[in-house]
Design an enzyme around this catalytic site. Structure first.
Site, PDB file in Angstrom:
ATOM      1  N   LYS A 144       0.616  -1.195   0.271  1.00  8.62           N
ATOM      2  CA  LYS A 144      -0.045   0.245  -0.057  1.00  8.62           C
ATOM      3  C   LYS A 144       1.154   1.553  -0.145  1.00  8.62           C
ATOM      4  CE  LYS A 144      -4.360  -1.807   1.204  1.00  8.62           C
ATOM      5  NZ  LYS A 144      -5.537  -1.306   2.390  1.00  8.62           N
ATOM      6  N   LYS A 227      -3.571 -11.467  -6.380  1.00  7.54           N
ATOM      7  CA  LYS A 227      -4.938 -12.121  -6.170  1.00  7.54           C
ATOM      8  C   LYS A 227      -5.992 -10.917  -6.709  1.00  7.54           C
ATOM      9  CE  LYS A 227      -5.210  -9.356  -2.087  1.00  7.54           C
ATOM     10  NZ  LYS A 227      -5.641  -8.937  -0.364  1.00  7.54           N
ATOM     11  N   LYS A 230     -10.482  -5.725  -4.490  1.00  5.09           N
ATOM     12  CA  LYS A 230     -11.397  -4.209  -4.488  1.00  5.09           C
ATOM     13  C   LYS A 230      -9.955  -3.284  -4.898  1.00  5.09           C
ATOM     14  CE  LYS A 230     -13.395  -5.123  -0.581  1.00  5.09           C
ATOM     15  NZ  LYS A 230     -13.048  -4.783   1.351  1.00  5.09           N
TER      16      LYS A 230
END
Ligand code: TYM
Length: 363
Positions: A144, A227, A230
């Site tokens: 992130k 993966k 969202k």
């Protein structure tokens, strides 16, 4: 020794032993009492990875009569820049999606994280017990923060400590999550252990429950090295729970496969095809090998159409239920209010114990 005195001593000994045993057994019962906690971020739409990696398991546990607490973790969702109106909408949509997926408010405690302020309070205590070096090593922080350039919000860094507070506040023993959450659960285990040894036994042992099958880490449809997520900027990388049939068909058609046309299951070397087979297997309960033999007559292009059919059949009832529930936001709010009330009563007890042990309470 006088017989009656001996009798009294023996009686006293047995009653003390019985008392001790009963204390020990209730202690060990308490020790072994399972409590399940898990959470989900209300960002964007929930996708098949969330559903098969976590939500479906939550429903199974709930239906088995487990003591289960589920949180829509909105405080986690503000660690990245957000639109307040959007967040409110997402909280409602996420809760309605969970209800549509079969989470039942009579069987599970379902609440919004920010409505129980103890999460933030316990988070601070735990922040004071961890190090920057430990948090900086966590893979999700690395991923992130790489998206943020030089301006890395502190919330992203502290995120796993808040997650630890979520779990410890309810003295959870089991945490059903997808494989990506494992590094965070190891931190939870460490912090619980440190707290117990510094301040006395408070938190039970915590175990992650990760599906061993393919559902523990469902891959992106566009880049099977990653993966399903969202936050992936490519919406075709994921199947959302609420996707309309024509969108599902389009996404399946565009899923990345390879130059071999046969449908074979080889998750190491043919990850794209394996992901499609996984999806069919998860929806139908058939093994990947069964899926392959039933589709031996088609190439991967035709197989994609069949995958779409299976997904549409599986997800349509969830979407229809969502459409029904979301028309009544008052009901969704009531579910959350009631859940918050139940969550509060547990969280307050733990917080009182923590305050006392840490020395924050003068009373
Ligand atoms: P979140 O919101 O990213 O995901 C919710 C759940 O979905 C699982 N998941 C997947 N499983 C399999 N394959 C995938 N591709 C996939 N993508 C997501 C996640 O593992 C998760 O179980 N930090 C957590 C939320 C959280 C939490 C908690 C979880 C906050 N506090 C306390 C458990 C306990 C998160 O971001 O999940």
């Amino acid at each position: 020794m006088h017989r009656s005195l001996l009798g009294k001593i023996v009686k006293r000994h047995f009653s003390m032993t019985a008392e001790l045993l009963s204390k020990q057994s209730s202690k060990s019962a308490e020790h072994h009492k399972r409590r399940i906690f898990s959470g989900i971020q209300p960002t964007g739409h929930l996708h098949a990875g969330n559903y098969f990696g976590a939500i479906r398991k939550w429903k199974e546990l709930q239906d088995q009569g487990e003591d289960i607490i589920l949180s829509v973790v909105d405080l986690h969702a503000i660690t990245m820049k957000h639109e307040p109106k959007e967040l409110l909408k997402n909280n409602l949509a996420c809760t309605a999606s969970l209800l549509a997926s079969g989470i039942c408010p009579e069987k599970s405690v379902l609440f919004l994280q920010s409505s129980v302020s103890r999460h933030s309070e316990l988070c601070w205590v735990l922040c004071c017990m961890t190090t920057m070096a430990r948090l900086g090593h966590l893979p999700q922080f690395k991923e992130k923060s790489a998206l943020c350039g030089k301006e890395i919000p502190l919330g992203i860094f502290l995120y796993p400590v808040l997650q630890t507070a979520d779990i410890l506040l309810y003295k959870a023993t089991h945490v059903p999550v997808g494989e990506d959450q494992l590094p965070h659960i190891y931190l939870v285990q460490e912090l619980a252990k440190n707290f117990n040894s510094r301040y006395g036994k408070t938190f039970p042992r915590i175990e992650a429950m990760v599906e061993k099958s393919q559902s523990g880490r469902l891959r992106s449809l566009r880049n099977p090295e990653k993966k399903m997520s969202k936050s992936d900027p490519d919406p075709k990388s994921r199947i959302n729970l609420l996707d309309e049939p024509k969108v599902i068909l389009e996404k399946c058609k565009k899923a990345i496969t390879d130059f071999t046309s046969k449908v074979t299951y080889d998750p190491e070397n043919r990850r794209g095809v394996a992901t499609l087979i996984d999806l069919v297997s998860l929806c139908t309960g058939k093994t990947p090998q069964q899926v392959c033999s039933e589709n031996a007559d088609v190439d991967t292009a035709k197989f994609k159409l069949r995958v779409a059919d299976v997904l549409i059949e599986y997800l349509t009832p969830i979407r229809q239920e969502y459409d029904r529930i979301v028309k009544d936001p008052g009901y969704v709010q009531k579910v959350l209010d009631n859940g918050a009330c139940r969550a509060h009563s547990i969280a307050d007890k733990t917080w009182a114990e923590v305050r006392n042990k840490v020395g924050l309470n003068l009373a």
